[in-house]
Design a protein around this motif. Sequence first.
Motif, PDB file in Angstrom:
ATOM      1  N   UNK A 144       0.828  -1.215   0.000  1.00 26.29           N
ATOM      2  CA  UNK A 144       0.000   0.000   0.000  1.00 26.29           C
ATOM      3  C   UNK A 144       0.861   1.264   0.000  1.00 26.29           C
ATOM      4  N   UNK A 145       1.888   1.301   0.875  1.00 24.07           N
ATOM      5  CA  UNK A 145       2.724   2.499   0.985  1.00 24.07           C
ATOM      6  C   UNK A 145       3.574   2.708  -0.263  1.00 24.07           C
ATOM      7  N   UNK A 146       4.071   1.632  -0.856  1.00 29.95           N
ATOM      8  CA  UNK A 146       4.881   1.761  -2.078  1.00 29.95           C
ATOM      9  C   UNK A 146       4.028   2.332  -3.209  1.00 29.95           C
ATOM     10  N   UNK A 147       2.786   1.808  -3.357  1.00 34.65           N
ATOM     11  CA  UNK A 147       1.878   2.312  -4.397  1.00 34.65           C
ATOM     12  C   UNK A 147       1.548   3.777  -4.177  1.00 34.65           C
ATOM     13  N   UNK A 148       1.416   4.153  -2.906  1.00 32.26           N
ATOM     14  CA  UNK A 148       1.043   5.522  -2.568  1.00 32.26           C
ATOM     15  C   UNK A 148       2.181   6.511  -2.803  1.00 32.26           C
ATOM     16  N   UNK A 198      10.232   7.969   1.181  1.00 40.46           N
ATOM     17  CA  UNK A 198      10.080   7.982   2.633  1.00 40.46           C
ATOM     18  C   UNK A 198       9.839   6.592   3.228  1.00 40.46           C
ATOM     19  N   UNK A 199       8.850   5.876   2.719  1.00 41.24           N
ATOM     20  CA  UNK A 199       8.567   4.543   3.260  1.00 41.24           C
ATOM     21  C   UNK A 199       9.682   3.564   2.895  1.00 41.24           C
ATOM     22  N   UNK A 206      14.442  -1.095   8.776  1.00 45.38           N
ATOM     23  CA  UNK A 206      13.864  -2.201   9.563  1.00 45.38           C
ATOM     24  C   UNK A 206      13.962  -3.549   8.868  1.00 45.38           C
ATOM     25  N   UNK A 207      14.560  -3.584   7.668  1.00 46.69           N
ATOM     26  CA  UNK A 207      14.745  -4.811   6.890  1.00 46.69           C
ATOM     27  C   UNK A 207      13.445  -5.373   6.320  1.00 46.69           C
ATOM     28  N   UNK A 208      12.361  -4.586   6.345  1.00 54.50           N
ATOM     29  CA  UNK A 208      11.094  -5.074   5.810  1.00 54.50           C
ATOM     30  C   UNK A 208      11.150  -5.280   4.304  1.00 54.50           C
ATOM     31  N   UNK A 209      12.056  -4.571   3.613  1.00 58.36           N
ATOM     32  CA  UNK A 209      12.169  -4.744   2.164  1.00 58.36           C
ATOM     33  C   UNK A 209      12.674  -6.134   1.784  1.00 58.36           C
TER      34      UNK A 209
END
Length: 305
Positions: A144-148, A198-199, A206-209
Amino acid sequence: MIVLGNKYKFTEYELKNLKEKFQEITNIPYKEKNSENVIEAIEKALKSRNRKLIILNTAAPIPHKLITYLTNLELQGVSFISIEHFLEKHMYKCYIPEDYTDISFLENIKPYSKWQYLQKRVIDFFGVFWLFFFSWPVMLYCIYRIKKESPDGPILLKQKRIGLNGKEYKCIKFRSMIPDAEKGVPKFASKNDPRVFKWGAVMRETKLDELPQIWNILRGEMHLIGPRPERSYWVNQFEKVIPYYNERHLVKPGITGWAQVMYKYGKNDKDAKQKLMYDLYYIKYWSIKLELKIVWLTAKTIFGK
């Protein structure tokens, strides 16, 4: 402690950590110096705080008179440890020789045995199950954040990385940079990198990627834990300046690893060498206990601790 010689130069980060264990650290160079002066410096340092440990950080030949003196010190209760053993015991990394004159350390850097590999795969599947169980809502939020924030580019980034035995595979990650960020020329990410939205910065921190690499693990291209997968461009660059760099490819790369949790994000070949020292330690001393420690430290990293 007393450090005799300058074969290995501690980083500022390492010196900061060492000073928490050792109240005072004295470095005494001896190359091209008079033995009497070196002995006098050691005597003075030993009297200060009653120190009893000397690190042999030596590369240049040691004069006979100095060797005799050091031998007598051992009879008086002073302990000695080589820089190689000190780094492994206290810093949890393997020393990498600056040149190719000594390759004996390679004897203990080996691929996983069949039993170790079986344990690794069990950890992979068990870890992936729970990782996906707890992270799927987070991954949806990342999408969602990447699309935004960066709607023009793809959500997932597929890059060729070097895996086991130097073979390439496609590593899957959440995209954290603007489209066409490198313009065909790979370069290190930097602090406050303008190419990172930003995201994307939050995901990198945080290594979420790294979460989409769950698929790479299921396909057998990666482990849950191992050396960070690197691109062939950087591998070719590092091979030219870092001895034995390819040793890290004796095992499959991982989403997280010992080097990732023990050292900052790399931005040059000096950082790459430091991370390689941790990777070699991980390969040499692999154990279930070390795996669990990495999982714990990774969790602390994700939650900002």
